[in-house]
Design an enzyme around this catalytic site. Structure first.
Site, PDB file in Angstrom:
ATOM      1  CG  HIS A  32      45.689  40.997  36.725  1.00 56.32           C
ATOM      2  ND1 HIS A  32      46.281  42.351  37.472  1.00 56.32           N
ATOM      3  CD2 HIS A  32      45.251  40.357  37.210  1.00 56.32           C
ATOM      4  CE1 HIS A  32      45.069  41.144  38.327  1.00 56.32           C
ATOM      5  NE2 HIS A  32      44.838  40.292  38.492  1.00 56.32           N
ATOM      6  CD  GLU A  33      43.984  37.219  35.050  1.00 56.22           C
ATOM      7  OE1 GLU A  33      44.591  35.631  35.929  1.00 56.22           O
ATOM      8  OE2 GLU A  33      42.798  38.160  35.498  1.00 56.22           O
ATOM      9  CG  HIS A  65      47.494  35.937  39.387  1.00 52.21           C
ATOM     10  ND1 HIS A  65      47.626  36.412  40.419  1.00 52.21           N
ATOM     11  CD2 HIS A  65      46.343  36.815  39.143  1.00 52.21           C
ATOM     12  CE1 HIS A  65      46.575  37.005  40.416  1.00 52.21           C
ATOM     13  NE2 HIS A  65      45.875  37.835  40.544  1.00 52.21           N
TER      14      HIS A  65
END
Length: 443
Positions: free
Chosen positions: A25-26, A29
């Site tokens: 998920h990170e 980003h």
């Protein structure tokens, strides 16, 4: 292998899956931020004290003590504090002070040459891509895991092999002692059908699916019907006479139908008294997206009604009320479910692994949808701020006014802290409920 060890393995499997999902998920980003030349100073999994880290290039990568999430630090998340000459304005108001300090911290690491690498100067569309990268990554992970589940393992479907044969004919809501004189044999028991028999023919027609067989049985009440089964490699012929029986009317959603007054509906159909064995049947690639859509729809419904659901969890945790098996659970609850699934030795190993894969797929869909809630500090809150900034700039342009510049999302920090506190309180409540009154998904 002992049930305790299997339980631990199930928990470890999901724990690793959750950690990987958070890390990716990170990454969702991190990658677009670097592509757009934003300086990323930290990529961390977890919160609290750092237990390990390594700096590569301009970014420090590491793990923190509390594995409850992760974050990516980008310089210039908020516009700088406005200055009047050489004096920075200050305020004794608590909320204004919070915003001022946040802006200052966001610019502490802005060095020479970084002026155009700050997040707040990005075009709106780039901000949205960076913030949607995390939820998009979870969506992709969910789709991949769902594809593995459906195409690799398959879904449980009824086969034409008999799982059990009911001995007695029993009306809905009644019980009969199978050894008493009141026990009237079911047509299947009277014909000598047995568990593990595979039905190959019914009334002279080849049987290819359980649903097809069920429809023929229901339409054959009162008729003597020849049936052929395969038993231990041998062909066995018999004659069955389905009897009329009151059976629930099941809707397309799998639930029993009701009339306008809420009365459960029944119908008189032919009945044999047999149940089907189930087996995992691989599905085509075309089944993945519809199943994903159904999962997302169900999860969205839970999140949309989250306040009411959390109230229900609180009532159950502090009273004798049962937990809603379709309600929200914490990571503790997810781990407990995973452990229970892994420890079910009566279930084939393949089916248990498939269930765990499906659990991780659903968890990733839930992470994606939850993070899209338009409230800070969630990703959806940052997206909402970027959209507001874009609308504000476009409106100013249409009205012939100066560009108002980047939206100062730091002004929303007081509300952000309130939301964060509520999320932590909700998490603590769910963990407590999952310990004292866990969800029973197996009935």
């Amino acid at each position: 292998m002992s049930p305790v060890l299997l339980f631990i393995l199930g928990v470890v499997f999901v724990a690793i899956g959750v950690a990987v999902s958070i890390a990716l998920h990170e990454v969702g980003h991190l990658v677009p931020a670097k592509l757009f030349k934003v300086r990323v100073t930290k990529y961390m999994i977890g919160f609290g004290p750092t237990i390990w880290s390594k700096k590569k290039g301009e970014t420090e990568y590491g793990f923190k003590a509390l594995p409850l999430g992760g974050y990516v630090s980008m310089i210039g998340m908020y516009p700088p504090n406005k200055e009047d000459g050489a004096v920075r304005p200050s305020s004794t108001g608590m909320f204004q002070t919070l915003a001022t300090e946040a802006r200052s911290m966001a610019h502490e690491e802005v060095g020479p040459g970084d002026e155009n690498r700050v997040f707040y100067k990005l075009p709106v569309w780039k901000k949205i891509i960076i913030m949607l990268g995390g939820p998009a990554m979870n969506m992709v992970i969910g789709l991949i895991l769902l594809a593995v589940l459906l195409m690799g393992f398959g879904t449980a479907q009824a086969t034409t092999t008999i799982a059990d044969v009911s001995k007695c004919q029993v009306a809905a809501g009644e019980t009969v002692d199978p050894d008493s004189a009141d026990c009237k044999l079911t047509p299947a028991a009277a014909a000598g059908l047995q568990p593990n028999d595979t039905i190959t023919s019914f009334d002279g027609k080849a049987v290819t699916s359980w649903d097809e067989l069920t429809s023929w049985i229901r339409a054959s009440a009162g008729k003597d019907v020849p049936i052929i089964v395969e038993r231990n490699g041998s062909r066995v012929e018999a004659t069955v006479t389905p009897v009329l029986s009151s059976r629930p009317v099941v809707g397309s959603d799998g639930r029993q139908a009701q009339d306008a007054n809420g009365v459960l509906q029944y119908q008189e159909v032919g009945f044999l008294g047999i149940g089907a064995q189930s087996a995992l049947v691989p599905q085509p690639a075309s089944a993945v997206l519809p199943m994903a859509g159904e999962n997302i729809k169900q999860i969205s419904g839970v999140i949309f009604n989250l306040p009411a659901r959390v109230v229900g969890v609180a009532k159950a945790a502090f009273s004798e009320e049962p937990r809603d098996p379709n309600g929200p659970i914490s990571v503790v609850g997810v781990g407990r479910v995973a452990g229970e699934v892994a420890a079910m030795e009566e279930v084939p190993l393949q089916a248990r692994i498939a269930t765990l894969v499906g659990l991780l797929a659903g968890l990733n869909f839930a992470l994606a949808i939850f993070n899209l809630i338009p409230l800070l500090p969630l990703d959806g809150g940052h997206v909402a701020g970027a959209l507001y900034e874009g609308a504000r700039r476009q409106l100013a342009k249409l009205r012939g006014k100066p560009d108002p510049g980047a939206f100062d999302i730091a002004k929303l920090l007081p509300a952000t802290y309130v939301v964060a506190a509520l999320l932590m309180a909700m998490g603590a409540l769910l963990i407590y409920a999952d310990i004292v009154k866990p969800v029973n998904i197996f009935g």
